[in-house]
Motif scaffolding. Structure first.
Motif, PDB file in Angstrom:
ATOM      1  N   ASP A  94      -0.527  -5.133  -2.776  1.00 26.40           N
ATOM      2  CA  ASP A  94      -1.566  -5.392  -1.784  1.00 26.40           C
ATOM      3  C   ASP A  94      -1.934  -6.874  -1.907  1.00 26.40           C
ATOM      4  OD1 ASP A  94      -3.271  -4.757   0.310  1.00 26.40           O
ATOM      5  OD2 ASP A  94      -4.851  -3.946  -0.967  1.00 26.40           O
ATOM      6  N   TYR A 126     -12.106  -6.970  -3.602  1.00 26.87           N
ATOM      7  CA  TYR A 126     -10.834  -6.305  -3.375  1.00 26.87           C
ATOM      8  C   TYR A 126     -10.829  -5.595  -2.027  1.00 26.87           C
ATOM      9  CZ  TYR A 126     -10.113  -7.381  -8.236  1.00 26.87           C
ATOM     10  OH  TYR A 126      -9.977  -8.052  -9.421  1.00 26.87           O
ATOM     11  N   SER A 127      -9.632  -5.339  -1.526  1.00 31.84           N
ATOM     12  CA  SER A 127      -9.486  -4.683  -0.231  1.00 31.84           C
ATOM     13  C   SER A 127     -10.075  -3.270  -0.275  1.00 31.84           C
ATOM     14  CB  SER A 127      -8.010  -4.612   0.167  1.00 31.84           C
ATOM     15  OG  SER A 127      -7.329  -3.651  -0.626  1.00 31.84           O
ATOM     16  N   ASP A 128     -10.372  -2.745   0.899  1.00 38.16           N
ATOM     17  CA  ASP A 128     -10.872  -1.371   0.988  1.00 38.16           C
ATOM     18  C   ASP A 128      -9.875  -0.395   0.373  1.00 38.16           C
ATOM     19  OD1 ASP A 128     -13.136  -2.292   2.266  1.00 38.16           O
ATOM     20  OD2 ASP A 128     -12.402  -1.824   4.281  1.00 38.16           O
ATOM     21  N   ARG A 160       0.802  -1.223   0.000  1.00 39.49           N
ATOM     22  CA  ARG A 160       0.000   0.000   0.000  1.00 39.49           C
ATOM     23  C   ARG A 160       0.835   1.273   0.000  1.00 39.49           C
ATOM     24  NH1 ARG A 160      -4.643  -2.226   4.151  1.00 39.49           N
ATOM     25  NH2 ARG A 160      -5.365  -3.856   2.743  1.00 39.49           N
TER      26      ARG A 160
END
Length: 115
Positions: free
Chosen positions: A49, A61-63, A7
Motif C-alpha cells: 500500500d 495511514y490509509s483507511d 491491497r
C-alpha cells in the motif's frame, strides 16, 4: 512479468521476486502485515500500500491499513535497497537469504554481508 496489486494479500517471497525481477517499482509503496507479525519469514502474508502521509508530525495511514489493523513492515525504498544489496553480493541468493537480510536490516539498520 508478474504484476502485484496493492491491497491484495501476497507472500513476501513473491514481493522479493518481483522487486528482483524489476516487475514492480517500490518508490511509492510500503510493505504492511498484520500487527505483531514479528520476524519476517518467507511465508509472511503481507500487503503493498502507499506510504503513510504526515499530519501534525504524525504518520497517517490509509483507511485500508487502519481497517485491517496492519503494521508497517518496510518502506518500499528500504525494501528495494536490501533486495538489491543481497543480489548484488550473491546473484544466486534465495528468498531465504533476502529474508535473513531484511530481518538483519530491521534489527541493526545495516546491510547483511554475504562472504
Amino acid at each position: 512479468m508478474r504484476k502485484l496489486n496493492i491491497r491484495v494479500l501476497v507472500k513476501i517471497s513473491l514481493i522479493i521476486q518481483a522487486v528482483h525481477a524489476g516487475d514492480i517499482v517500490m518508490d511509492d509503496l510500503c510493505v504492511y502485515a498484520e500487527e505483531n507479525a514479528g520476524e519476517i519469514s518467507e511465508s509472511l502474508a503481507c500487503y503493498l500500500d502507499g506510504y503513510p502521509g504526515i499530519a501534525n508530525d504524525t504518520e497517517v495511514y490509509s483507511d485500508f491499513v487502519c481497517a485491517n489493523n496492519l503494521e508497517l513492515i518496510y518502506y518500499g525504498q528500504q525494501f528495494k535497497d536490501v533486495v538489491d544489496h543481497v543480489y548484488g553480493q550473491k546473484p544466486s541468493a534465495t528468498s531465504g537469504d533476502v529474508v535473513a537480510a531484511l530481518n538483519h536490516y530491521m534489527d541493526y539498520d545495516d546491510f547483511l554481508e554475504f562472504s
